[in-house]
Scaffold this motif. Structure first.
Motif, PDB file in Angstrom:
ATOM      1  N   GLU A  17       0.844  -1.194   0.000  1.00  6.23           N
ATOM      2  CA  GLU A  17       0.000   0.000   0.000  1.00  6.23           C
ATOM      3  C   GLU A  17       0.879   1.244   0.000  1.00  6.23           C
ATOM      4  OE1 GLU A  17      -3.588   1.997   2.651  1.00  6.23           O
ATOM      5  OE2 GLU A  17      -2.586   0.145   3.275  1.00  6.23           O
ATOM      6  N   THR A 137      -7.916  13.470  -4.467  1.00  2.00           N
ATOM      7  CA  THR A 137      -8.897  12.604  -5.120  1.00  2.00           C
ATOM      8  C   THR A 137     -10.320  12.902  -4.673  1.00  2.00           C
ATOM      9  OG1 THR A 137      -8.512  10.938  -3.414  1.00  2.00           O
ATOM     10  CG2 THR A 137      -7.217  10.773  -5.444  1.00  2.00           C
ATOM     11  N   ASP A 176      -7.276  11.396   2.505  1.00  2.00           N
ATOM     12  CA  ASP A 176      -7.729  10.092   3.002  1.00  2.00           C
ATOM     13  C   ASP A 176      -8.426  10.224   4.356  1.00  2.00           C
ATOM     14  OD1 ASP A 176      -6.667   8.960   0.743  1.00  2.00           O
ATOM     15  OD2 ASP A 176      -4.765   8.421   1.695  1.00  2.00           O
TER      16      ASP A 176
END
Length: 313
Positions: A17, A137, A176
């Protein structure tokens, strides 16, 4: 046994990750690949475009030749980490580090916090505060005022600027789900009051002594404006005056030297005219009459001897 395999898979996923690296616009950033060493090869890519690569067999990194110039501004550190300097907005986004055919996904976020035209503001003026986050994002960008109130926009316009706008502004965004902030200090100063005065104000009739007791009197600065000149103006005036004085002295010295030379030449010319003329005298002088007589006598032939009778036997 299944538990051990499942734990190994989860551990591999966590290791693979990627990380999110955050930096400011124009600064440098170092992104870690996720491994400390590799056996055969390692390469960095950005959205499928090669940025840097290295082969363990040769040990020399090779830059990619993609359409972006991030390869020209990047280099490998410790053979695994990627350094970009300086960072541009188009560098934001996903990066992939592949070590021995094992990919590691990462993401770069570039933050730009800037005031326009400046963070030093005048009271009553206008400005704009911009906060741009490249590579996000999801999520939104907002401002937090010094008093705690939030502005749901990445651009805040202050018009007119007040004392309440002075202090630390915070640009808030999330990566995130974790909140991130960038600070901007705004300073507000009062404008300098103008000191212009009227030399001859118009005074209505009948109000000369009551409404304007100081009218008609010039201030010391108005009578002597040259006192307000900057120091470099005085230096320039002094240097210019010194140059003019030296130029005048050199002209006077040259004039006297030329005049003295002319006077000397005139004296030499007059001295040559006063000298008597000397004519050429021949070395061989013509002989006098006495000399001619002597020469004539010397040149006379001697008299012949008298003939004597021949002796006969």
């Amino acid at each position: 046994m299944k538990t051990i395999v499942l734990f190994g898979c989860v551990l591999g996923v966590l290791c693979a990750e990627g990380k999110v690296f955050r930096t400011k616009l124009g600064h440098s950033v170092t992104m870690e690949c996720g491994v400390n060493a590799f056996s055969s090869s390692l390469k960095w890519e950005r959205e499928g475009t090669l940025v840097q690569s290295i082969l363990q067999r040769f040990g020399m990194p090779v830059k990619g030749s993609g359409s972006t110039d991030v390869a020209k501004r990047s280099k490998l550190k410790q053979n695994t980490n990627l350094e970009i300097n300086p960072v541009k907005p188009e560098d934001a986004g996903p990066f992939t580090c592949t070590a021995d055919k094992t990919p590691h996904e990462h993401r770069l976020v570039v933050v730009s916090v800037s005031p326009w035209p400046s963070a030093d503001l005048l009271l009553g003026s206008s400005t704009q505060l911009h906060c741009q986050v490249y590579g996000l994002t999801s999520g939104s960008v907002q401002w937090k005022r010094p008093n705690g109130r939030q502005e749901q926009s990445q651009t805040v316009k202050l018009a007119p600027v007040s004392r309440a706008d002075e202090g630390t502004w915070e640009c808030i965004y999330a990566i995130d789900g974790e909140p991130q902030t960038e600070s901007l200090v705004v300073r507000v100063t009062e404008p300098t009051p103008s000191t212009t005065t009227l030399l001859h104000p118009k005074i209505p009739k009948g109000d000369i002594n009551t409404t304007c007791p100081t009218c008609g009197h010039r201030t010391p600065n108005s009578t002597k404006p040259w006192l307000d000149l900057q120091w470099w103006v005085w230096v320039a005036v002094g240097v210019g005056g010194l140059v003019v004085i030296l130029l005048i002295i050199s002209i006077i010295v040259m004039y006297k030297r030329i005049k003295r030379r002319k006077k000397r030449l005139l004296q030499m010319k007059n001295a040559n005219q006063m000298k008597p003329k000397q004519y050429c005298q021949c070395r061989h002088q013509r002989p006098t009459a006495a000399a001619k007589t002597q020469q004539g006598r010397r040149r006379e032939k001697p008299s012949a001897l008298p003939l004597q009778p021949l002796l006969t036997q």
